[in-house]
Design a protein around this motif. Structure first.
Motif, mmCIF file in Angstrom:
data_model
loop_
_atom_site.group_PDB
_atom_site.id
_atom_site.type_symbol
_atom_site.label_atom_id
_atom_site.label_comp_id
_atom_site.label_asym_id
_atom_site.label_seq_id
_atom_site.Cartn_x
_atom_site.Cartn_y
_atom_site.Cartn_z
ATOM 1 N N ALA A 1 13.678 11.066 -0.144
ATOM 2 C CA ALA A 1 12.284 10.673 0.038
ATOM 3 C C ALA A 1 11.337 11.714 -0.551
ATOM 4 N N GLU A 2 11.643 12.990 -0.344
ATOM 5 C CA GLU A 2 10.799 14.053 -0.885
ATOM 6 C C GLU A 2 10.860 14.075 -2.414
ATOM 7 N N GLU A 3 12.037 13.817 -2.978
ATOM 8 C CA GLU A 3 12.160 13.761 -4.440
ATOM 9 C C GLU A 3 11.302 12.634 -5.011
ATOM 10 N N TYR A 4 11.311 11.480 -4.365
ATOM 11 C CA TYR A 4 10.476 10.371 -4.826
ATOM 12 C C TYR A 4 8.996 10.691 -4.668
ATOM 13 N N ARG A 5 8.632 11.377 -3.578
ATOM 14 C CA ARG A 5 7.223 11.738 -3.379
ATOM 15 C C ARG A 5 6.732 12.629 -4.507
ATOM 16 N N PRO B 1 -8.596 6.207 9.313
ATOM 17 C CA PRO B 1 -7.543 7.177 9.601
ATOM 18 C C PRO B 1 -7.793 8.532 8.948
ATOM 19 N N ARG B 2 -7.493 9.578 9.691
ATOM 20 C CA ARG B 2 -7.532 10.930 9.126
ATOM 21 C C ARG B 2 -6.204 11.186 8.440
ATOM 22 N N TYR B 3 -6.248 11.617 7.190
ATOM 23 C CA TYR B 3 -5.014 11.754 6.415
ATOM 24 C C TYR B 3 -4.955 13.106 5.734
ATOM 25 N N GLU B 4 -3.814 13.775 5.873
ATOM 26 C CA GLU B 4 -3.591 15.067 5.231
ATOM 27 C C GLU B 4 -2.505 14.904 4.181
ATOM 28 N N ASN B 5 -2.900 14.962 2.930
ATOM 29 C CA ASN B 5 -1.943 14.856 1.835
ATOM 30 C C ASN B 5 -1.467 16.270 1.490
ATOM 31 N N GLU B 6 -0.415 16.712 2.171
ATOM 32 C CA GLU B 6 0.001 18.111 2.093
ATOM 33 C C GLU B 6 0.953 18.370 0.928
ATOM 34 N N TYR B 7 0.930 19.595 0.451
ATOM 35 C CA TYR B 7 1.689 19.952 -0.746
ATOM 36 C C TYR B 7 3.189 19.940 -0.490
ATOM 37 N N GLN B 8 3.648 20.528 0.596
ATOM 38 C CA GLN B 8 5.084 20.641 0.877
ATOM 39 C C GLN B 8 5.310 20.424 2.375
ATOM 40 N N PRO B 9 5.393 19.158 2.795
ATOM 41 C CA PRO B 9 5.470 18.858 4.229
ATOM 42 C C PRO B 9 6.729 19.379 4.914
ATOM 43 N N LEU B 10 7.857 19.376 4.197
ATOM 44 C CA LEU B 10 9.120 19.831 4.776
ATOM 45 C C LEU B 10 9.795 20.813 3.830
ATOM 46 N N LEU B 11 10.447 21.791 4.397
ATOM 47 C CA LEU B 11 11.320 22.678 3.630
ATOM 48 C C LEU B 11 12.754 22.354 4.019
ATOM 49 N N LEU B 12 13.558 21.998 3.037
ATOM 50 C CA LEU B 12 14.941 21.598 3.288
ATOM 51 C C LEU B 12 15.863 22.728 2.858
ATOM 52 N N GLU C 1 19.860 24.895 3.273
ATOM 53 C CA GLU C 1 21.305 24.669 3.397
ATOM 54 C C GLU C 1 21.696 24.511 4.854
ATOM 55 N N GLY C 2 22.787 23.770 5.069
ATOM 56 C CA GLY C 2 23.254 23.548 6.420
ATOM 57 C C GLY C 2 22.468 22.491 7.166
ATOM 58 N N CYS C 3 21.797 21.600 6.407
ATOM 59 C CA CYS C 3 21.008 20.500 6.983
ATOM 60 C C CYS C 3 19.867 21.009 7.870
ATOM 61 N N GLN C 4 19.310 22.148 7.490
ATOM 62 C CA GLN C 4 18.170 22.683 8.235
ATOM 63 C C GLN C 4 16.859 22.188 7.633
ATOM 64 N N VAL C 5 15.928 21.848 8.519
ATOM 65 C CA VAL C 5 14.616 21.352 8.113
ATOM 66 C C VAL C 5 13.551 22.200 8.785
ATOM 67 N N ILE C 6 12.637 22.738 7.973
ATOM 68 C CA ILE C 6 11.482 23.447 8.509
ATOM 69 C C ILE C 6 10.283 22.525 8.370
ATOM 70 N N LYS C 7 9.716 22.154 9.497
ATOM 71 C CA LYS C 7 8.627 21.187 9.507
ATOM 72 C C LYS C 7 7.296 21.899 9.271
ATOM 73 N N LYS C 8 6.647 21.582 8.147
ATOM 74 C CA LYS C 8 5.395 22.247 7.774
ATOM 75 C C LYS C 8 4.213 21.279 7.807
ATOM 76 N N THR C 9 4.328 20.205 8.569
ATOM 77 C CA THR C 9 3.292 19.183 8.569
ATOM 78 C C THR C 9 3.067 18.638 9.975
ATOM 79 N N ASN C 10 1.872 18.097 10.180
ATOM 80 C CA ASN C 10 1.593 17.341 11.401
ATOM 81 C C ASN C 10 1.782 15.841 11.183
#
Length: 311
Positions: free
Chosen positions: A84-88, A124-135, A137-146
């Protein structure tokens, strides 16, 4: 999907209702293997864990996590997020999975069918953020978005493509097709050809035409079926990821044919968002070989793609 009558005895088939759609799967019956339970279990898993209409599943836990949280997710969710992030990125934000809040504000809070939104129309209030998630190794996700995630059609396309790949690898079938409510993946190792009908968006019991294909992916998006009234405004489910608003277009249905179902699924939605030149440029970045069939509000049909005489 159209199957010639003489092929019926050669085909092993399965129908499953999942993800608010009907999945039809047919493969050549030239082997001895029980494949159906695996497919049924996989579809139920995707529906259970990644539906936004369910609570306490893996998607809801990710959506409810606070900003800057670090989560370890399942390999399938990680793969879905990565794709999904690649398509975005490649669509320059036109496609986005981070639109759950916007869909709900526009009134899409329940499964279809429904005709009238329960809530009044708001901006609606919308935030079009540059990098919402950091993916990581080890299937870890850092959530950088609301923003919250809704996989929507991409989860269905992902399931179709995954099932198709699994069947080709594990059953040794010489041909087959996976149809998830119009998102399709088909293959043929010989001269088998599938005839695919295109639904008339103004009359679901009719077809406006058909085309033949041996190997590839097909997806159709439509703004008539998944549409509703919110106050005095007609809304639909195809939102532009750049602004969080329903796409404005004279197109009511777009069908894309390309090499992979997931590429077709994303590409079909993009056709509602921009002029033909801009969209074709983005579609060619997703997959350089594509064709499309558009139905306009005036019921006219338009065919185009990366080459002439694509279909």
């Amino acid at each position: 999907m159209i199957v010639p009558p003489e092929d019926h005895d050669e085909i092993d088939s399965l129908q499953v209702n999942s993800m608010n759609t009907s999945f039809s799967i047919a493969i050549s019956n030239d082997f001895n293997m029980d494949w159906k339970e695996t497919i049924i279990s996989f579809l139920h898993y995707i529906e259970r864990e990644f539906s936004r209409f369910r609570r306490n599943n893996e998607l809801s836990r990710l959506n409810e996590a606070k900003r800057n949280s670090i989560l370890t997710v399942s390999p399938i969710l990680f793969d879905l997020l990565k794709k999904a992030e690649e398509y975005r990125v490649i669509t320059e934000g036109r496609f986005s999975p981070y639109l759950l809040t916007q869909l709900e504000v526009h009134g899409y809070k329940q499964s279809f069918p429904f005709e009238i939104a329960q809530d009044i129309e708001t901006i609606p209030r919308y935030e079009n953020e540059y990098q919402p998630l950091l993916l990581k190794e080890g299937c870890q996700v850092i959530k950088k978005t609301n923003q919250k995630i809704d996989f929507g059609g991409i989860a269905k396309g992902y399931a179709v493509e995954a099932i198709s790949k699994w069947l080709q690898t594990h059953t040794s079938s010489s041909y087959g097709i996976v149809d998830g409510g119009g998102d399709m993946s088909m293959w043929s190792k010989g001269d088998k050809t599938w005839a695919i009908g295109i639904m008339d968006p103004f009359d679901e019991d009719k077809e406006i035409g058909s085309f033949s294909i041996r190997n590839g992916g097909v997806a159709t998006s439509n703004t008539i079926y998944r549409s509703w009234m919110q106050g005095g405004t007609k809304k639909h489910h195809i939102l532009d990821g750049r602004n969080g608003m329903p796409a404005v277009s004279d197109i009511v249905q777009a069908t894309v044919v390309t090499e992979h179902c997931l590429d077709a699924e994303v590409s079909a939605k993009l056709l509602f968002m921009d002029d033909e030149k801009s969209v074709k440029s983005i579609l060619s970045k997703i997959n350089r070989k594509f064709s499309y069939i558009l139905v306009k509000t005036n019921q006219k049909i338009e065919i185009g793609g990366s080459r002439k005489n694509e279909l």
